[in-house]
Scaffold this motif. Structure first.
Motif, PDB file in Angstrom:
ATOM      1  N   ARG A 187       9.602   2.830  22.196  1.00 26.97           N
ATOM      2  CA  ARG A 187      10.777   3.346  21.423  1.00 26.97           C
ATOM      3  C   ARG A 187      11.740   2.488  20.611  1.00 26.97           C
ATOM      4  O   ARG A 187      12.153   2.851  19.459  1.00 26.97           O
ATOM      5  N   SER A 188      11.822   1.096  20.965  1.00 24.67           N
ATOM      6  CA  SER A 188      12.685  -0.023  20.254  1.00 24.67           C
ATOM      7  C   SER A 188      11.995  -0.356  19.094  1.00 24.67           C
ATOM      8  O   SER A 188      12.535  -0.619  17.926  1.00 24.67           O
ATOM      9  N   GLN A 189      10.370  -0.201  19.004  1.00 26.23           N
ATOM     10  CA  GLN A 189       9.837  -0.630  17.695  1.00 26.23           C
ATOM     11  C   GLN A 189      10.331   0.503  16.605  1.00 26.23           C
ATOM     12  O   GLN A 189      10.413   0.084  15.578  1.00 26.23           O
ATOM     13  N   ALA A 190      10.108   1.912  17.273  1.00 26.96           N
ATOM     14  CA  ALA A 190      10.692   2.942  16.332  1.00 26.96           C
ATOM     15  C   ALA A 190      12.018   2.894  15.780  1.00 26.96           C
ATOM     16  O   ALA A 190      12.448   3.010  14.666  1.00 26.96           O
ATOM     17  N   ALA A 191      12.981   2.481  16.650  1.00 23.12           N
ATOM     18  CA  ALA A 191      14.115   2.068  16.316  1.00 23.12           C
ATOM     19  C   ALA A 191      14.242   1.183  15.076  1.00 23.12           C
ATOM     20  O   ALA A 191      15.295   1.285  14.339  1.00 23.12           O
ATOM     21  N   TRP A 192      13.643  -0.228  15.535  1.00 22.96           N
ATOM     22  CA  TRP A 192      13.594  -1.146  14.364  1.00 22.96           C
ATOM     23  C   TRP A 192      13.288  -0.496  13.005  1.00 22.96           C
ATOM     24  O   TRP A 192      13.864  -0.925  12.062  1.00 22.96           O
ATOM     25  N   ILE A 193      12.031   0.008  13.271  1.00 19.20           N
ATOM     26  CA  ILE A 193      11.476   0.934  11.828  1.00 19.20           C
ATOM     27  C   ILE A 193      12.847   1.578  11.117  1.00 19.20           C
ATOM     28  O   ILE A 193      12.955   1.574   9.864  1.00 19.20           O
ATOM     29  N   ALA A 194      13.250   2.450  12.058  1.00 21.04           N
ATOM     30  CA  ALA A 194      14.355   3.604  11.426  1.00 21.04           C
ATOM     31  C   ALA A 194      15.522   2.794  10.908  1.00 21.04           C
ATOM     32  O   ALA A 194      16.083   2.986   9.787  1.00 21.04           O
ATOM     33  N   HIS A 195      15.918   1.766  11.337  1.00 25.44           N
ATOM     34  CA  HIS A 195      17.245   0.648  10.829  1.00 25.44           C
ATOM     35  C   HIS A 195      16.672   0.127   9.768  1.00 25.44           C
ATOM     36  O   HIS A 195      17.564   0.000   8.855  1.00 25.44           O
ATOM     37  N   PRO A 229       0.743  -1.188   0.081  1.00 22.52           N
ATOM     38  CA  PRO A 229       0.156   0.040   0.015  1.00 22.52           C
ATOM     39  C   PRO A 229       0.757   1.344   0.146  1.00 22.52           C
ATOM     40  O   PRO A 229       0.243   2.225  -0.248  1.00 22.52           O
ATOM     41  N   PHE A 230       2.130   1.179   0.466  1.00 22.10           N
ATOM     42  CA  PHE A 230       2.803   2.582   0.593  1.00 22.10           C
ATOM     43  C   PHE A 230       4.210   1.921   0.761  1.00 22.10           C
ATOM     44  O   PHE A 230       4.380   0.851   1.574  1.00 22.10           O
ATOM     45  N   HIS A 231       5.130   2.563   0.324  1.00 19.29           N
ATOM     46  CA  HIS A 231       6.758   2.475   0.642  1.00 19.29           C
ATOM     47  C   HIS A 231       6.916   2.393   1.931  1.00 19.29           C
ATOM     48  O   HIS A 231       7.827   1.515   2.422  1.00 19.29           O
ATOM     49  N   TYR A 232       6.621   3.579   2.592  1.00 21.84           N
ATOM     50  CA  TYR A 232       6.848   3.558   3.956  1.00 21.84           C
ATOM     51  C   TYR A 232       5.834   3.152   4.948  1.00 21.84           C
ATOM     52  O   TYR A 232       5.107   3.531   5.737  1.00 21.84           O
ATOM     53  N   SER A 233       5.833   1.633   4.728  1.00 19.74           N
ATOM     54  CA  SER A 233       4.780   1.026   5.755  1.00 19.74           C
ATOM     55  C   SER A 233       5.191  -0.221   6.276  1.00 19.74           C
ATOM     56  O   SER A 233       6.481  -0.865   5.934  1.00 19.74           O
ATOM     57  N   LEU A 238      14.676   1.522   7.514  1.00 18.25           N
ATOM     58  CA  LEU A 238      14.446   2.510   6.469  1.00 18.25           C
ATOM     59  C   LEU A 238      15.951   2.853   6.280  1.00 18.25           C
ATOM     60  O   LEU A 238      16.081   3.563   5.326  1.00 18.25           O
ATOM     61  N   GLY A 239      17.268   2.339   6.666  1.00 20.63           N
ATOM     62  CA  GLY A 239      18.322   2.538   6.342  1.00 20.63           C
ATOM     63  C   GLY A 239      18.723   3.907   7.154  1.00 20.63           C
ATOM     64  O   GLY A 239      19.911   4.415   6.755  1.00 20.63           O
ATOM     65  N   ALA A 240      18.124   4.422   8.371  1.00 22.01           N
ATOM     66  CA  ALA A 240      18.555   5.413   9.071  1.00 22.01           C
ATOM     67  C   ALA A 240      19.976   4.971   9.771  1.00 22.01           C
ATOM     68  O   ALA A 240      20.057   3.747  10.015  1.00 22.01           O
ATOM     69  N   GLY A 241      20.795   5.846  10.030  1.00 23.46           N
ATOM     70  CA  GLY A 241      22.113   5.640  10.999  1.00 23.46           C
ATOM     71  C   GLY A 241      21.724   5.953  12.374  1.00 23.46           C
ATOM     72  O   GLY A 241      20.771   5.957  12.916  1.00 23.46           O
ATOM     73  N   ALA A 242      22.608   6.088  13.249  1.00 24.32           N
ATOM     74  CA  ALA A 242      22.437   6.408  14.543  1.00 24.32           C
ATOM     75  C   ALA A 242      21.746   7.483  14.970  1.00 24.32           C
ATOM     76  O   ALA A 242      20.786   7.594  15.871  1.00 24.32           O
ATOM     77  N   GLU A 243      21.945   8.552  14.443  1.00 18.97           N
ATOM     78  CA  GLU A 243      21.236   9.978  14.431  1.00 18.97           C
ATOM     79  C   GLU A 243      19.749   9.805  14.106  1.00 18.97           C
ATOM     80  O   GLU A 243      18.745  10.196  14.877  1.00 18.97           O
TER      81      GLU A 243
END
Length: 379
Positions: free
Chosen positions: A297-305, A130-134, A307-312
Motif C-alpha cells: 500500500r505504501s507503493q501505491a501511496a508513493w505513486i499517488a503522491h 510509453p505513457f504519462h501514467y507510468s 501524481l500530485g494527489a493530496g491526502a484523500e
C-alpha cells in the motif's frame, strides 16, 4: 471445477511473462481457467478496453489503476491492483547524437548521468516514455528534479515504436521496458545509460489489475487467476527455467521478437551499446523473489503522491492496492505474507529479514538514488 474464460489484456513486453507462462504452461488451466490473452497496441487502448468492460483483467503500468481510481487521465473507473506482476525491468537510454556530447559516465550512475545531461546546452531533452501514467514517467520526473532548471520534454511513444522514434529524431532519449530498449541498441540508434532500478531499486513496474466491480462479482475467478499468476511468477524466477521462458515469449502470438532481444531482461545481462560486453545488472527484473508480487500500500501511496494527489487521493490509492485480497486468495497455497502492508519506501539499503507468516521473508533493497525515504502512514 467449472472452466471460466477470462479475457486479459497485455502489451508485448518481457514483463508480461507471468501471464504468458500462466497460460502456456498450464498454471491457469490447472485452476479451471481458459486465459485468453488479448494483445493491445497501446496503454491507452488497454485502459479503455478494461474500463469499458471488454477485458476482465489486464497487465497494467503500476500507476494506471491509481490514476483511474482517483479520477485522473482519460477514462476513469475504480480499478483494483490484485498483485504486482513485475519489479524493475526498464532502461533509460539516449540517441547516438546525445551520447557523443556526454562525458564518460559509468552505466548505472544515476547521479553523474543526470548532472551530465542537465549540463547540456540547447533545447530541452525530448524523452520518449510509453505513457504519462507510468513508472517510467514518474521515475524520470523524480530523477530529473535533482536539477530543477533542467528542461525535459516528455513525448509518448508506444514501446514497440521507441527505436523508430530515436532513429527519426522524434526523441533524444527514452525510458522504456524491455525488450524495446535493447531493440534501440541492436538497431544501432542509441545506447543504454542505466536501468530503472538505478533510480529506485525496487519499483513496482507492472501489475495485474481488474475493475473493482468485476472483482466484487467474481471472487472465485479472481482467486484462481491470482494463484495461477503467482505460480507462474515463481517459475519465472528460477534460473533453470529462463531459457524456456525466452523461447515461449519469443513466439509470434506473444512478443514476436528474436530470442536475443528477450534474453537480456530475463538474465540481467544488459548490452548497453553495440560494441560493449554485457553488464550484469543485479535485480534487473524480478517476478517473484523478495515478495515481488505483494502489492504494498505504501507503493501505491508513493505513486499517488508523485501524481500530485493530496491526502484523500493517497488513501484511495492505498485502497486500490488490494493487500486484503492478496492475503485472502494466496495464503491458502502457502504463500509467505509480510507482517505489514506498508513500509517506509526507500529505507532499505541492504537485503533485510522482516516479520512474516512463515518467518522466511527477506526483502530486497528499495533505496532511491538520492537517499530519500517516504513514510505515508496515517500517523
Amino acid at each position: 471445477m467449472s472452466r471460466t474464460v477470462l479475457n486479459c489484456g497485455y502489451l508485448p513486453l518481457v514483463d508480461c511473462a507471468p501471464l504468458v507462462i500462466a497460460k502456456e504452461l498450464g498454471f491457469a488451466e490447472e485452476r479451471g481457467l481458459i486465459l485468453n490473452l488479448v494483445r493491445q497496441p497501446s496503454w491507452s487502448a488497454l485502459r479503455d478496453m478494461l474500463a469499458l468492460g471488454h477485458l476482465d483483467a489486464a497487465q497494467m503500468l503500476s500507476p494506471m489503476p491509481v490514476a483511474m481510481s482517483i479520477g485522473i487521465g482519460g477514462l476513469t473507473a475504480p480499478v483494483d491492483t490484485l498483485m504486482v506482476l513485475s519489479v524493475n525491468g526498464t532502461v533509460f537510454g539516449v540517441s547516438n547524437a546525445v551520447s557523443e556530447g556526454l562525458p564518460d559516465v559509468a552505466f548505472g550512475d544515476a547521479k553523474a548521468l543526470v548532472t551530465a545531461l542537465a549540463a547540456r546546452a540547447g533545447r530541452p531533452l525530448r524523452v520518449g516514455v510509453p505513457f504519462h501514467y507510468s513508472m517510467h514517467r514518474l521515475l524520470l520526473s523524480y530523477w530529473s528534479a535533482t536539477h530543477p532548471a533542467w528542461q525535459v520534454e516528455e513525448i509518448t511513444v508506444p514501446p514497440p515504436r521507441m527505436a523508430d522514434a530515436v532513429e527519426s529524431g522524434l526523441v533524444d532519449a527514452f525510458w522504456v521496458g524491455e525488450p524495446w530498449g535493447s531493440g534501440a541498441v541492436q538497431k544501432g540508434v542509441g545506447q543504454l545509460m542505466m536501468a530503472g532500478r538505478d533510480v529506485w531499486q525496487f519499483a513496482p513496474e507492472k501489475v495485474l489489475a481488474a475493475r473493482h466491480d468485476w472483482v466484487e462479482q467474481n471472487h472465485d475467478a479472481a482467486r484462481r487467476l491470482m494463484q495461477a499468476v503467482y505460480h507462474a511468477a515463481a517459475w519465472l524466477d528460477a534460473p533453470k527455467n529462463k531459457p524456456l521462458a525466452v523461447e515461449i515469449l519469443a513466439r509470434s502470438e506473444h512478443l514476436s521478437v528474436s530470442q536475443d532481444l528477450i534474453d537480456p531482461a530475463l538474465t540481467g545481462h544488459i548490452v548497453a551499446r553495440t560494441d560493449s560486453r554485457p553488464k550484469d545488472v543485479e535485480r534487473f527484473l524480478l517476478f517473484h523473489k523478495h515478495a515481488a508480487t505483494f502489492p504494498w500500500r505504501s507503493q501505491a501511496a508513493w505513486i499517488a503522491h508523485h501524481l500530485g494527489a493530496g491526502a484523500e487521493g493517497i488513501e484511495k490509492a492505498k485502497a486500490c492496492f488490494r493487500t486484503d485480497l492478496y492475503r485472502q486468495n494466496l495464503s491458502g497455497i502457502g504463500v509467505d505474507m509480510p507482517g505489514a502492508s506498508e513500509k517506509h519506501e526507500g529505507a532499505m539499503r541492504f537485503e533485510t529479514a522482516v516479520a512474516s507468516t512463515r518467518g522466511h521473508m527477506i526483502l530486497a533493497p528499495d533505496a532511491f538514488f538520492d537517499g530519500k525515504t517516504f513514510d505515508f502512514s496515517q500517523n
